[in-house]
Design a protein around this motif. Sequence first.
Motif, PDB file in Angstrom:
ATOM      1  N   TYR A  17       0.855  -1.186   0.000  1.00 37.38           N
ATOM      2  CA  TYR A  17       0.000   0.000   0.000  1.00 37.38           C
ATOM      3  C   TYR A  17       0.889   1.234   0.000  1.00 37.38           C
ATOM      4  O   TYR A  17       1.966   1.199   0.562  1.00 37.38           O
ATOM      5  CB  TYR A  17      -0.921  -0.012   1.225  1.00 37.38           C
ATOM      6  N   PRO A  18       0.505   2.285  -0.673  1.00 37.04           N
ATOM      7  CA  PRO A  18      -0.805   2.589  -1.237  1.00 37.04           C
ATOM      8  C   PRO A  18      -1.057   1.999  -2.629  1.00 37.04           C
ATOM      9  O   PRO A  18      -2.166   2.084  -3.142  1.00 37.04           O
ATOM     10  CB  PRO A  18      -0.834   4.115  -1.286  1.00 37.04           C
ATOM     11  N   ALA A  19      -0.031   1.395  -3.257  1.00 32.88           N
ATOM     12  CA  ALA A  19      -0.217   0.879  -4.617  1.00 32.88           C
ATOM     13  C   ALA A  19      -1.328  -0.161  -4.707  1.00 32.88           C
ATOM     14  O   ALA A  19      -1.972  -0.297  -5.747  1.00 32.88           O
ATOM     15  CB  ALA A  19       1.087   0.279  -5.129  1.00 32.88           C
ATOM     16  N   ALA A  20      -1.594  -0.885  -3.639  1.00 33.16           N
ATOM     17  CA  ALA A  20      -2.599  -1.953  -3.666  1.00 33.16           C
ATOM     18  C   ALA A  20      -4.037  -1.438  -3.663  1.00 33.16           C
ATOM     19  O   ALA A  20      -4.961  -2.205  -3.933  1.00 33.16           O
ATOM     20  CB  ALA A  20      -2.388  -2.895  -2.486  1.00 33.16           C
ATOM     21  N   TYR A  21      -4.241  -0.151  -3.381  1.00 28.82           N
ATOM     22  CA  TYR A  21      -5.608   0.389  -3.430  1.00 28.82           C
ATOM     23  C   TYR A  21      -6.113   0.396  -4.869  1.00 28.82           C
ATOM     24  O   TYR A  21      -5.358   0.710  -5.795  1.00 28.82           O
ATOM     25  CB  TYR A  21      -5.663   1.812  -2.873  1.00 28.82           C
ATOM     26  N   PRO A  22      -7.399   0.069  -5.090  1.00 24.43           N
ATOM     27  CA  PRO A  22      -7.926  -0.019  -6.459  1.00 24.43           C
ATOM     28  C   PRO A  22      -7.914   1.294  -7.235  1.00 24.43           C
ATOM     29  O   PRO A  22      -7.844   1.283  -8.461  1.00 24.43           O
ATOM     30  CB  PRO A  22      -9.365  -0.520  -6.278  1.00 24.43           C
ATOM     31  N   THR A  23      -7.950   2.421  -6.569  1.00 21.37           N
ATOM     32  CA  THR A  23      -7.971   3.707  -7.270  1.00 21.37           C
ATOM     33  C   THR A  23      -6.575   4.241  -7.590  1.00 21.37           C
ATOM     34  O   THR A  23      -6.432   5.278  -8.231  1.00 21.37           O
ATOM     35  CB  THR A  23      -8.722   4.768  -6.438  1.00 21.37           C
ATOM     36  N   VAL A  24      -5.546   3.530  -7.156  1.00 19.91           N
ATOM     37  CA  VAL A  24      -4.160   3.921  -7.390  1.00 19.91           C
ATOM     38  C   VAL A  24      -3.620   3.149  -8.588  1.00 19.91           C
ATOM     39  O   VAL A  24      -3.936   1.974  -8.769  1.00 19.91           O
ATOM     40  CB  VAL A  24      -3.307   3.637  -6.132  1.00 19.91           C
ATOM     41  N   ILE A  25      -2.807   3.793  -9.415  1.00 16.41           N
ATOM     42  CA  ILE A  25      -2.136   3.097 -10.510  1.00 16.41           C
ATOM     43  C   ILE A  25      -0.866   2.474  -9.938  1.00 16.41           C
ATOM     44  O   ILE A  25       0.084   3.181  -9.582  1.00 16.41           O
ATOM     45  CB  ILE A  25      -1.806   4.046 -11.676  1.00 16.41           C
ATOM     46  N   ALA A  26      -0.847   1.147  -9.820  1.00 17.95           N
ATOM     47  CA  ALA A  26       0.282   0.403  -9.262  1.00 17.95           C
ATOM     48  C   ALA A  26       1.259   0.040 -10.375  1.00 17.95           C
ATOM     49  O   ALA A  26       0.855  -0.513 -11.407  1.00 17.95           O
ATOM     50  CB  ALA A  26      -0.212  -0.861  -8.563  1.00 17.95           C
ATOM     51  N   VAL A  27       2.537   0.338 -10.163  1.00 14.86           N
ATOM     52  CA  VAL A  27       3.545   0.164 -11.207  1.00 14.86           C
ATOM     53  C   VAL A  27       4.611  -0.843 -10.782  1.00 14.86           C
ATOM     54  O   VAL A  27       5.233  -0.700  -9.727  1.00 14.86           O
ATOM     55  CB  VAL A  27       4.215   1.520 -11.537  1.00 14.86           C
ATOM     56  N   SER A  28       4.822  -1.840 -11.635  1.00 19.94           N
ATOM     57  CA  SER A  28       5.913  -2.793 -11.440  1.00 19.94           C
ATOM     58  C   SER A  28       7.110  -2.332 -12.270  1.00 19.94           C
ATOM     59  O   SER A  28       6.989  -1.454 -13.129  1.00 19.94           O
ATOM     60  CB  SER A  28       5.483  -4.210 -11.834  1.00 19.94           C
ATOM     61  N   ALA A  29       8.271  -2.925 -12.023  1.00 18.86           N
ATOM     62  CA  ALA A  29       9.505  -2.517 -12.692  1.00 18.86           C
ATOM     63  C   ALA A  29       9.995  -3.593 -13.649  1.00 18.86           C
ATOM     64  O   ALA A  29       9.967  -4.781 -13.327  1.00 18.86           O
ATOM     65  CB  ALA A  29      10.588  -2.223 -11.656  1.00 18.86           C
ATOM     66  N   ILE A  30      10.470  -3.130 -14.819  1.00 21.91           N
ATOM     67  CA  ILE A  30      11.098  -4.027 -15.791  1.00 21.91           C
ATOM     68  C   ILE A  30      12.503  -3.534 -16.088  1.00 21.91           C
ATOM     69  O   ILE A  30      12.835  -2.371 -15.851  1.00 21.91           O
ATOM     70  CB  ILE A  30      10.291  -4.127 -17.103  1.00 21.91           C
ATOM     71  N   GLY A  31      13.328  -4.443 -16.637  1.00 21.45           N
ATOM     72  CA  GLY A  31      14.675  -4.100 -17.062  1.00 21.45           C
ATOM     73  C   GLY A  31      14.715  -3.843 -18.557  1.00 21.45           C
ATOM     74  O   GLY A  31      13.681  -3.847 -19.246  1.00 21.45           O
ATOM     75  N   GLN A  32      15.911  -3.651 -19.099  1.00 18.01           N
ATOM     76  CA  GLN A  32      16.080  -3.355 -20.522  1.00 18.01           C
ATOM     77  C   GLN A  32      15.591  -4.478 -21.425  1.00 18.01           C
ATOM     78  O   GLN A  32      15.285  -4.250 -22.587  1.00 18.01           O
ATOM     79  CB  GLN A  32      17.547  -3.060 -20.833  1.00 18.01           C
ATOM     80  N   ASN A  33      15.502  -5.674 -20.897  1.00 16.82           N
ATOM     81  CA  ASN A  33      15.039  -6.829 -21.670  1.00 16.82           C
ATOM     82  C   ASN A  33      13.515  -6.973 -21.654  1.00 16.82           C
ATOM     83  O   ASN A  33      12.978  -7.950 -22.158  1.00 16.82           O
ATOM     84  CB  ASN A  33      15.695  -8.105 -21.140  1.00 16.82           C
ATOM     85  N   ASN A  34      12.823  -5.990 -21.064  1.00 13.22           N
ATOM     86  CA  ASN A  34      11.357  -6.004 -20.926  1.00 13.22           C
ATOM     87  C   ASN A  34      10.839  -7.161 -20.085  1.00 13.22           C
ATOM     88  O   ASN A  34       9.681  -7.562 -20.217  1.00 13.22           O
ATOM     89  CB  ASN A  34      10.644  -5.986 -22.285  1.00 13.22           C
ATOM     90  N   LEU A  35      11.676  -7.681 -19.206  1.00 19.87           N
ATOM     91  CA  LEU A  35      11.254  -8.720 -18.275  1.00 19.87           C
ATOM     92  C   LEU A  35      11.110  -8.108 -16.890  1.00 19.87           C
ATOM     93  O   LEU A  35      11.859  -7.199 -16.518  1.00 19.87           O
ATOM     94  CB  LEU A  35      12.267  -9.866 -18.237  1.00 19.87           C
ATOM     95  N   ILE A  36      10.182  -8.647 -16.119  1.00 17.88           N
ATOM     96  CA  ILE A  36       9.950  -8.161 -14.762  1.00 17.88           C
ATOM     97  C   ILE A  36      11.250  -8.243 -13.961  1.00 17.88           C
ATOM     98  O   ILE A  36      11.993  -9.218 -14.077  1.00 17.88           O
ATOM     99  CB  ILE A  36       8.812  -8.962 -14.076  1.00 17.88           C
ATOM    100  N   ALA A  37      11.527  -7.220 -13.198  1.00 15.74           N
ATOM    101  CA  ALA A  37      12.692  -7.233 -12.317  1.00 15.74           C
ATOM    102  C   ALA A  37      12.432  -8.227 -11.186  1.00 15.74           C
ATOM    103  O   ALA A  37      11.313  -8.319 -10.666  1.00 15.74           O
ATOM    104  CB  ALA A  37      12.940  -5.839 -11.760  1.00 15.74           C
ATOM    105  N   SER A  38      13.448  -8.960 -10.781  1.00 15.53           N
ATOM    106  CA  SER A  38      13.273  -9.983  -9.745  1.00 15.53           C
ATOM    107  C   SER A  38      12.737  -9.391  -8.451  1.00 15.53           C
ATOM    108  O   SER A  38      11.978 -10.039  -7.738  1.00 15.53           O
ATOM    109  CB  SER A  38      14.584 -10.716  -9.484  1.00 15.53           C
ATOM    110  N   PHE A  39      13.086  -8.163  -8.136  1.00 20.85           N
ATOM    111  CA  PHE A  39      12.666  -7.529  -6.893  1.00 20.85           C
ATOM    112  C   PHE A  39      11.250  -6.964  -6.947  1.00 20.85           C
ATOM    113  O   PHE A  39      10.655  -6.659  -5.928  1.00 20.85           O
ATOM    114  CB  PHE A  39      13.638  -6.401  -6.517  1.00 20.85           C
TER     115      PHE A  39
END
Length: 137
Positions: A17-39
């Motif tokens: 939270y606060p990213a988990a709230y439905p009205t918030v835009i939650a953003v994950s991180a990717i690397g240069q290879n367009n794959l999800i970052a392990s963290f």
Amino acid sequence: GVVVVAAAGNSGGSVIYPAAYPTVIAVSAIGQNNLIASFSSRGVQIDLAAPGVSIYSTYKGNSYSTLSGTSMAAPHVSGAAALLKSLPSRCDSDNDGSCSPSEIKTRLEATATDLGTPGFDILYGSGLLNIERALTQ
């Protein structure tokens, strides 16, 4: 009337939270290879992905540093949301002359570049932020 964008978290686990709230835009991180970052945190709350690995940024002590984290990814989405807010013709779906937070979120999700499993998924949400598509399609 404010668009809220938040970093999903860096535990590799559930979205914080606060990213988990439905009205918030939650953003994950990717690397240069367009794959999800392990963290990068993941879950059904993820809305979009953005670059968040090895981002050159301002740093304490009046300097710059290369940093990684969902907090490096979220500003990409914040900037895109601000740009859309200034251009209502791109996201004003109810024709009231302005873009609401939900209209901006919907536009960014609808124009994202799909990554991972086709369609929505718990790593990338709707996909990689694609502001060019949001402004031109």
